[in-house]
Scaffold this motif. Structure first.
Motif, PDB file in Angstrom:
ATOM      1  N   GLU A  66       4.753   6.344  11.840  1.00 15.08           N
ATOM      2  CA  GLU A  66       5.498   6.534  10.661  1.00 15.08           C
ATOM      3  C   GLU A  66       7.033   6.481  10.512  1.00 15.08           C
ATOM      4  O   GLU A  66       7.533   5.779   9.926  1.00 15.08           O
ATOM      5  CB  GLU A  66       4.800   7.763   9.836  1.00 15.08           C
ATOM      6  CG  GLU A  66       5.201   7.686   8.212  1.00 15.08           C
ATOM      7  CD  GLU A  66       4.745   6.591   7.583  1.00 15.08           C
ATOM      8  OE1 GLU A  66       5.439   6.026   6.866  1.00 15.08           O
ATOM      9  OE2 GLU A  66       3.449   5.963   7.716  1.00 15.08           O
ATOM     10  N   ASN A  67       7.630   7.183  11.752  1.00 11.05           N
ATOM     11  CA  ASN A  67       8.977   7.474  11.826  1.00 11.05           C
ATOM     12  C   ASN A  67       9.602   6.261  12.487  1.00 11.05           C
ATOM     13  O   ASN A  67      10.784   6.618  12.912  1.00 11.05           O
ATOM     14  CB  ASN A  67       9.264   8.619  12.230  1.00 11.05           C
ATOM     15  CG  ASN A  67       8.575   9.627  11.328  1.00 11.05           C
ATOM     16  OD1 ASN A  67       8.588   9.462  10.170  1.00 11.05           O
ATOM     17  ND2 ASN A  67       8.125  10.553  12.287  1.00 11.05           N
ATOM     18  N   GLY A  76       9.685   7.784  18.076  1.00 13.93           N
ATOM     19  CA  GLY A  76       9.468   8.463  16.614  1.00 13.93           C
ATOM     20  C   GLY A  76       8.401   9.439  16.573  1.00 13.93           C
ATOM     21  O   GLY A  76       7.588   9.429  15.731  1.00 13.93           O
ATOM     22  N   ARG A  80      11.374   2.362  12.893  1.00 15.39           N
ATOM     23  CA  ARG A  80      11.877   1.142  12.314  1.00 15.39           C
ATOM     24  C   ARG A  80      11.659   0.118  13.258  1.00 15.39           C
ATOM     25  O   ARG A  80      11.679   0.052  14.653  1.00 15.39           O
ATOM     26  CB  ARG A  80      13.229   1.276  12.171  1.00 15.39           C
ATOM     27  CG  ARG A  80      13.774   2.207  11.090  1.00 15.39           C
ATOM     28  CD  ARG A  80      15.326   2.189  11.061  1.00 15.39           C
ATOM     29  NE  ARG A  80      15.937   0.879  10.659  1.00 15.39           N
ATOM     30  CZ  ARG A  80      17.073   0.538  10.851  1.00 15.39           C
ATOM     31  NH1 ARG A  80      17.998   1.296  11.698  1.00 15.39           N
ATOM     32  NH2 ARG A  80      17.709  -0.689  10.914  1.00 15.39           N
ATOM     33  N   GLY A 122       7.876  13.919  14.275  1.00 17.21           N
ATOM     34  CA  GLY A 122       8.710  13.955  13.165  1.00 17.21           C
ATOM     35  C   GLY A 122      10.201  13.386  13.454  1.00 17.21           C
ATOM     36  O   GLY A 122      10.975  13.149  12.497  1.00 17.21           O
ATOM     37  N   LYS A 123      10.548  12.676  14.672  1.00 18.85           N
ATOM     38  CA  LYS A 123      11.740  12.206  14.846  1.00 18.85           C
ATOM     39  C   LYS A 123      11.722  10.935  14.586  1.00 18.85           C
ATOM     40  O   LYS A 123      10.795  10.219  14.408  1.00 18.85           O
ATOM     41  CB  LYS A 123      12.070  12.517  16.329  1.00 18.85           C
ATOM     42  CG  LYS A 123      12.360  14.204  16.591  1.00 18.85           C
ATOM     43  CD  LYS A 123      12.639  14.220  17.865  1.00 18.85           C
ATOM     44  CE  LYS A 123      12.930  15.699  18.448  1.00 18.85           C
ATOM     45  NZ  LYS A 123      12.741  15.817  20.027  1.00 18.85           N
ATOM     46  N   SER A 124      12.848  10.335  14.369  1.00 19.46           N
ATOM     47  CA  SER A 124      12.857   8.808  14.178  1.00 19.46           C
ATOM     48  C   SER A 124      12.990   8.027  15.313  1.00 19.46           C
ATOM     49  O   SER A 124      13.541   8.430  16.430  1.00 19.46           O
ATOM     50  CB  SER A 124      13.910   8.642  13.054  1.00 19.46           C
ATOM     51  OG  SER A 124      15.277   8.733  13.847  1.00 19.46           O
TER      52      SER A 124
END
Length: 572
Positions: free
Chosen positions: A215-216, A334, A218, A337-339
């Motif tokens: 989810e996190n 990611g 790009r 919780g980190k991107s």
């Protein structure tokens, strides 16, 4: 949000996880732990690596074992040595305050005698790779008759590595009334077969969406000519001053070549592929985990089970054929919780594959231009300024030296001093990017033969006879080469250069004039190189099409040959 106490985790385990920095259960933990501690059915959990799944199965497994019973009570299967060790290490941390519980990783590439000795002392939880576990079972060292919980972690990876038969053999030694958990990032058909065959009324838990990317993360792509992929890779790395990344390549040869080039150009990089010994692999991994190396260039097979925290980027040096492989790659960043950023460096032929991946993972790739030299230098300068601002100054330790240094540099103005500090750091970049070209892919306009006329009819793909004959004639001192792929196949000049660089051994081949036609291509090389080039190209593969190449005959009309083959294919 629930607490670990509310979902049933015992006090000794809570104390251990709180010391490790766990404040509250992650979604996968909140859903799996109560079910595994209760009387729930078997579980198939779809979750990316890095979502907390080790604690999701590890905490209840540890809570359910009896420390007084020294026989194996829980079995965790993992695809690789690295993942096996990581799970073993995590479970040892979780069980810190439970006296008498022993967790043992068993895997290939390490002394089987020492593993046998540990097993004989008594072990409640075995974390194993399938091959080594079967060896130990057949030696009579491991007995699985008392196992009440079986966990298959990264089950899709185990199937990709050909462990299906081994898994089935291991499960034949385990009691039928065991509880079974299967964790996977994707849900291929073979996972469903295992679930239906070996699991009882299983419950499926999905964190996110089936086959979805993390989810996190790009998803970004850069489109460049094939010959510019390495240049684009360097610019991407230079544009991210604190990059900590895995760069995925398709083959061992590409992996080693990219790593060697990065090292040569001054980057902290290493290669990880199947040609390395276990000792070499361990050294590379230690350097990467310790961040001595910031860029790890790897094949998918070599990186399986690799568990590294805080990756900033995953870079696809070309897209994989299987979307599940892309999901695994991108899921390495990611986490928790980190991107993170998953980057694909592609050429035009791969755009359709990119759209297919978008459709399956439910995420849109952002198209970006390759960073310009000006942007890279500006970003690096601001990063340096940020580091200067944040550097910790030890006033006491540095004081004895300041007076002498100040005296030596007092003739410099503040501006001169700043320029020198910047130049120390950036002379290489400034020199390297001086007059550097723009390297984004610019799609060529369609040939006149491919455009429609005023009434919608297509112009003939066959040029006039004299023009066609001129195409088949080499320049002075050169030999004309024919190859049976063209623009209709997604074949462009960059693909040709890339194939020649990879397939022709020895000295680099100089290429002259290139003519790209819809169904075939013609190009010039030095006469001395012609037969070597034809031999290297013939029989090669270009995205499923077998290559035929020959020294072009100026009297032969290759467009007629292409037309005949096209019509014959249409009749089939």
């Amino acid at each position: 949000m629930k607490t670990f106490e509310e979902i049933g985790v015992s006090e000794p385990l809570r104390r251990a996880v709180e010391e490790l920095g766990f404040e509250a259960p992650m979604p996968i933990q909140e859903r799996v732990i109560p079910r595994l501690l209760g009387d729930a059915n078997d579980i198939v959990a779809l979750a990316q690596t890095g979502t907390g799944k080790t604690a999701a199965f590890g905490l209840p497994v540890l809570q359910r074992v009896n420390p007084d019973d020294k026989t194996p009570q829980a079995l965790i299967l993992a695809p690789t040595r690295e993942l096996c060790l990581q799970i073993g290490s995590d479970l040892a941390d979780f069980s810190k305050y439970i006296p008498g519980v022993k967790v043992l990783p068993v895997y290939g590439g390490s002394s089987i005698e020492s593993q046998i000795r540990s097993l004989r002392y008594g072990v409640q939880v075995i974390v194993a790779t399938p091959g080594r576990l079967i060896d130990l079972i057949k030696r009579g060292v491991v007995k699985l008759a008392d196992v009440h919980t079986v966990v298959l972690d990264e089950a899709d990876e185990m199937l990709n590595m050909g462990f299906l038969d081994s898994i089935e053999e291991i499960l034949s030694y385990v009691p039928e009334d065991r509880k079974m958990l299967l964790f996977s990032a994707t849900m291929p058909a073979d996972i469903l077969k295992i679930a239906k065959r070996y699991m009882k009324d299983y419950e499926e838990i999905v964190v996110g969406t089936r086959n979805e990317g993390a989810e996190n993360v790009r998803h970004i792509y850069y489109m460049v000519n094939a010959r510019d992929k390495y240049l684009a890779l360097k610019r991407i790395a230079d544009n991210s001053p604190n990059i900590y990344a895995i760069i995925f390549c398709r083959t061992r040869r590409d992996t080693q070549e990219v790593a060697d080039n990065l090292i040569r150009d001054g980057y902290n990089a290493e290669a990880l592929h199947g040609d390395l010994s276990q000792q070499q692999r361990d050294i590379v991994m230690k350097k990467f985990r310790d961040r001595v190396v910031s860029l790890l260039v790897a094949t998918d097979v070599a990186a399986r089970g690799l568990d590294v925290d805080d990756l900033t980027h995953v870079i696809n040096y070309g897209l994989p054929d299987d979307t599940a492989v892309y999901t695994h790659r991108s899921g390495r960043t990611g986490r928790a919780g980190k991107s993170g950023v998953s980057i694909a460096i592609i050429h035009s032929r791969e755009k359709g594959r990119l759209r297919e991946i978008e459709r399956i993972i439910g995420k849109k790739f952002e198209h970006k231009d390759v960073p310009t030299p000006e942007h890279i230098i500006e970003k690096q300068l601001y990063n340096l300024a940020d580091r200067i601002e944040r550097v910790k100054v030890n006033e006491t330790e540095i004081a004895p030296y300041l007076q002498g240094i100040s005296r030596k540099l007092e003739w410099l103005s503040e501006e001169d001093l700043l320029k020198r500090v910047i130049s120390l750091e950036f002379n290489r970049l400034l020199d390297y990017y001086k007059d550097a070209p723009k390297i984004d892919f610019i799609d060529a306009k369609p040939e006149r033969s491919e455009r429609k006329g005023k009434k919608g009819e297509r112009f003939s793909e066959r040029p006039k006879d004299d023009k066609e004959k001129d195409r088949r004639t080499a320049e002075r001192g050169m030999e004309r080469i024919y190859i049976n792929v063209g623009k209709r196949d997604g074949f462009f000049a960059g693909n040709l250069i890339d194939m020649l660089n990879k397939l022709v051994t020895g000295k680099r081949v100089d290429v002259g004039r290139i003519d790209l036609l819809p169904a075939y291509s013609l190009f010039d090389v030095k006469k001395a190189d012609a037969r070597k080039v034809v031999g290297a190209l013939t029989g090669a593969d270009f995205y499923g099409k077998r290559i035929h190449s020959e020294i072009a005959d100026a009297e032969r009309d290759y467009s007629k040959i292409a037309d005949k083959k096209s019509k014959a294919k249409g009749k089939k």
